[in-house]
Design a protein around this motif. Sequence first.
Motif, mmCIF file in Angstrom:
data_model
loop_
_atom_site.group_PDB
_atom_site.id
_atom_site.type_symbol
_atom_site.label_atom_id
_atom_site.label_comp_id
_atom_site.label_asym_id
_atom_site.label_seq_id
_atom_site.Cartn_x
_atom_site.Cartn_y
_atom_site.Cartn_z
ATOM 1 N N VAL A 81 0.853 -1.190 0.000
ATOM 2 C CA VAL A 81 0.000 0.000 0.000
ATOM 3 C C VAL A 81 0.890 1.241 0.000
ATOM 4 O O VAL A 81 1.903 1.286 0.707
ATOM 5 C CB VAL A 81 -0.918 0.023 1.237
ATOM 6 N N ILE A 82 0.520 2.248 -0.797
ATOM 7 C CA ILE A 82 1.236 3.520 -0.813
ATOM 8 C C ILE A 82 0.233 4.619 -0.489
ATOM 9 O O ILE A 82 -0.790 4.747 -1.174
ATOM 10 C CB ILE A 82 1.868 3.793 -2.188
ATOM 11 N N ILE A 83 0.501 5.374 0.560
ATOM 12 C CA ILE A 83 -0.384 6.465 0.970
ATOM 13 C C ILE A 83 0.417 7.762 0.971
ATOM 14 O O ILE A 83 1.470 7.851 1.599
ATOM 15 C CB ILE A 83 -0.969 6.242 2.382
ATOM 16 N N GLY A 84 -0.077 8.770 0.252
ATOM 17 C CA GLY A 84 0.608 10.061 0.192
ATOM 18 C C GLY A 84 -0.353 11.201 0.436
ATOM 19 O O GLY A 84 -1.372 11.053 1.106
ATOM 20 N N GLY A 85 -0.017 12.358 -0.121
ATOM 21 C CA GLY A 85 -0.860 13.528 0.057
ATOM 22 C C GLY A 85 -0.654 14.170 1.422
ATOM 23 O O GLY A 85 0.453 14.159 1.967
ATOM 24 N N ALA A 86 -1.740 14.712 1.972
ATOM 25 C CA ALA A 86 -1.686 15.412 3.250
ATOM 26 C C ALA A 86 -2.867 14.978 4.114
ATOM 27 O O ALA A 86 -3.570 14.027 3.781
ATOM 28 C CB ALA A 86 -1.691 16.921 3.026
ATOM 29 N N LYS A 87 -3.086 15.684 5.235
ATOM 30 C CA LYS A 87 -4.202 15.450 6.151
ATOM 31 C C LYS A 87 -4.147 14.055 6.772
ATOM 32 O O LYS A 87 -4.974 13.189 6.497
ATOM 33 C CB LYS A 87 -5.541 15.663 5.439
ATOM 34 N N GLY B 27 8.566 -3.456 -6.252
ATOM 35 C CA GLY B 27 8.988 -4.466 -7.226
ATOM 36 C C GLY B 27 8.687 -5.890 -6.808
ATOM 37 O O GLY B 27 8.644 -6.794 -7.647
ATOM 38 N N THR B 28 8.445 -6.116 -5.510
ATOM 39 C CA THR B 28 8.134 -7.466 -5.025
ATOM 40 C C THR B 28 6.637 -7.749 -5.008
ATOM 41 O O THR B 28 6.226 -8.885 -4.792
ATOM 42 C CB THR B 28 8.661 -7.659 -3.584
ATOM 43 N N ALA B 29 5.812 -6.724 -5.221
ATOM 44 C CA ALA B 29 4.374 -6.824 -4.962
ATOM 45 C C ALA B 29 3.612 -7.588 -6.037
ATOM 46 O O ALA B 29 3.980 -7.579 -7.215
ATOM 47 C CB ALA B 29 3.787 -5.429 -4.824
ATOM 48 N N LYS B 30 2.505 -8.193 -5.590
ATOM 49 C CA LYS B 30 1.543 -8.781 -6.510
ATOM 50 C C LYS B 30 0.205 -8.039 -6.472
ATOM 51 O O LYS B 30 -0.608 -8.175 -7.377
ATOM 52 C CB LYS B 30 1.339 -10.261 -6.193
ATOM 53 N N THR B 31 -0.016 -7.270 -5.384
ATOM 54 C CA THR B 31 -1.181 -6.378 -5.276
ATOM 55 C C THR B 31 -0.677 -5.042 -4.749
ATOM 56 O O THR B 31 0.087 -4.999 -3.783
ATOM 57 C CB THR B 31 -2.247 -6.928 -4.306
ATOM 58 N N ILE B 32 -1.114 -3.951 -5.403
ATOM 59 C CA ILE B 32 -0.697 -2.612 -4.984
ATOM 60 C C ILE B 32 -1.913 -1.701 -4.917
ATOM 61 O O ILE B 32 -2.725 -1.655 -5.846
ATOM 62 C CB ILE B 32 0.331 -2.004 -5.968
ATOM 63 N N VAL B 33 -2.037 -0.979 -3.806
ATOM 64 C CA VAL B 33 -3.049 0.071 -3.670
ATOM 65 C C VAL B 33 -2.319 1.381 -3.419
ATOM 66 O O VAL B 33 -1.455 1.457 -2.538
ATOM 67 C CB VAL B 33 -4.016 -0.220 -2.502
ATOM 68 N N TRP B 34 -2.691 2.408 -4.181
ATOM 69 C CA TRP B 34 -2.002 3.698 -4.065
ATOM 70 C C TRP B 34 -3.029 4.818 -3.996
ATOM 71 O O TRP B 34 -3.918 4.911 -4.845
ATOM 72 C CB TRP B 34 -1.078 3.890 -5.275
ATOM 73 N N SER C 31 6.151 -3.608 -12.173
ATOM 74 C CA SER C 31 5.922 -4.735 -11.255
ATOM 75 C C SER C 31 4.940 -5.757 -11.812
ATOM 76 O O SER C 31 4.946 -6.910 -11.400
ATOM 77 C CB SER C 31 5.382 -4.214 -9.916
ATOM 78 N N HIS C 32 4.045 -5.297 -12.707
ATOM 79 C CA HIS C 32 2.973 -6.136 -13.267
ATOM 80 C C HIS C 32 2.023 -6.648 -12.176
ATOM 81 O O HIS C 32 1.304 -7.633 -12.377
ATOM 82 C CB HIS C 32 3.535 -7.311 -14.076
ATOM 83 N N ALA C 33 2.024 -5.975 -11.018
ATOM 84 C CA ALA C 33 1.105 -6.337 -9.947
ATOM 85 C C ALA C 33 -0.303 -5.859 -10.287
ATOM 86 O O ALA C 33 -0.494 -4.993 -11.147
ATOM 87 C CB ALA C 33 1.562 -5.696 -8.636
ATOM 88 N N TYR C 34 -1.298 -6.435 -9.606
ATOM 89 C CA TYR C 34 -2.669 -5.917 -9.713
ATOM 90 C C TYR C 34 -2.694 -4.579 -8.996
ATOM 91 O O TYR C 34 -2.399 -4.493 -7.800
ATOM 92 C CB TYR C 34 -3.652 -6.890 -9.065
ATOM 93 N N SER C 35 -3.022 -3.506 -9.719
ATOM 94 C CA SER C 35 -2.843 -2.153 -9.179
ATOM 95 C C SER C 35 -4.146 -1.377 -9.136
ATOM 96 O O SER C 35 -4.917 -1.356 -10.086
ATOM 97 C CB SER C 35 -1.817 -1.387 -10.013
ATOM 98 N N VAL C 36 -4.363 -0.721 -7.984
ATOM 99 C CA VAL C 36 -5.538 0.116 -7.756
ATOM 100 C C VAL C 36 -5.034 1.478 -7.301
ATOM 101 O O VAL C 36 -4.252 1.567 -6.354
ATOM 102 C CB VAL C 36 -6.451 -0.489 -6.671
ATOM 103 N N VAL C 37 -5.503 2.539 -7.957
ATOM 104 C CA VAL C 37 -5.039 3.880 -7.603
ATOM 105 C C VAL C 37 -6.231 4.814 -7.459
ATOM 106 O O VAL C 37 -7.209 4.706 -8.196
ATOM 107 C CB VAL C 37 -4.032 4.421 -8.647
ATOM 108 N N GLY C 38 -6.160 5.731 -6.482
ATOM 109 C CA GLY C 38 -7.232 6.699 -6.269
ATOM 110 C C GLY C 38 -6.689 7.986 -5.693
ATOM 111 O O GLY C 38 -5.494 8.118 -5.412
ATOM 112 N N GLY C 39 -7.587 8.953 -5.498
ATOM 113 C CA GLY C 39 -7.187 10.279 -5.036
ATOM 114 C C GLY C 39 -7.198 11.233 -6.218
ATOM 115 O O GLY C 39 -6.552 10.973 -7.238
ATOM 116 N N GLY C 40 -7.950 12.324 -6.101
ATOM 117 C CA GLY C 40 -8.166 13.220 -7.232
ATOM 118 C C GLY C 40 -6.902 13.722 -7.900
ATOM 119 O O GLY C 40 -6.744 13.632 -9.128
#
Length: 337
Positions: free
Chosen positions: A182-188, A252-259, A284-293
């Motif tokens: 999981v990758i979490i960025g931004g603020a708040k 690079g090791t991931a098979k599922t990624i949420v960002w 990575s070719h992982a299953y990837s989900v991304v969100g955040g405006g």
Amino acid sequence: MPEHDLRVLTDLETKEKAVVLRADLDVDTDAISGIRLLAIRSSVDYVFEKKARKVIIIGHRKRPEEFDSNLSTRLLIDPLQQVLERKITFAPDFDKMPKDDLVLFENLRFWKGERNQDEAFAQKLAGLGNVCVSDAFGTFHRNDTSISRLPELLPSACGIQAEKEYLVLSRVLQKPEHPFVVIIGGAKIQDKVGTIKNLAKIADAVLVGGLLPIEIKREKLSFDNNVIVANLTTEEKDIDQNSIDKFVEIIGTAKTIVWNGSTGYVEKGFTQGTDSIIKAIIESHAYSVVGGGDTTQYLFNQSVQSQFNHVSTGGGAMLEFLSGSKLPGFEALRRNR
């Protein structure tokens, strides 16, 4: 049979009906390339294929306290017509509803009743049509009248995009393929603490960047050992090279990624961390989900959105869902209600 208990479009009879479509309209006027307007098309096309008599698209832009011509949904007619490839007529209020088959209604938040669960306002919205399709996932975490009350007043169903969001994010929470990163960025940080803590129970690693490291240090927050908080550059506008290298290695090791949330101030040109993460996820070719405006718009600006498995229309809604919270928008569409 769907993998959930939501009422969905295939459950809804739309032939010869006027369909009230609650859509995600909270975009800038130049956002034709963004995910939210593009996401509207699937439900619009479906109900017209099923011989709907009329579609009234409703939604909001920003948080106006009163009428503001700069925030009128009227400004979205041209980009929506390009996306939907259909002619759209505008309705400025409840008393001036055009007879045309595709209508865009004025910004719902110009009426105070939209934000305070006003029953009279809910009844007015219900009077616009015969059935309701709720497809504004980006607002499903809000208790707005059109989100949590309108679907209870008309025969209603979850829109195609919102159902997809539910299925994808449920899969991430319930059956992620590991390693799960999981990758979490931004603020708040206060908006994201619950998500970080919940996902840390499931994920192999939670990588934290953006302004969050500053806020975490200031508020003296602590997380599980698999939560890796980046160090920032001296300007504190992006994560530093050591953190980039560490994040890229883990991705690079991931098979599922949420960002959700960029790792730097991309609007001001601090893109090195975010660009490195984009490249690492794609490779990575992982299953990837991304969100955040801001994050998803940056992907569209770079023309790389198609290289992610799912680009969410939600920012806060995605975070709330992944924190384990129940979203009012989905709760209003449960079959057992």
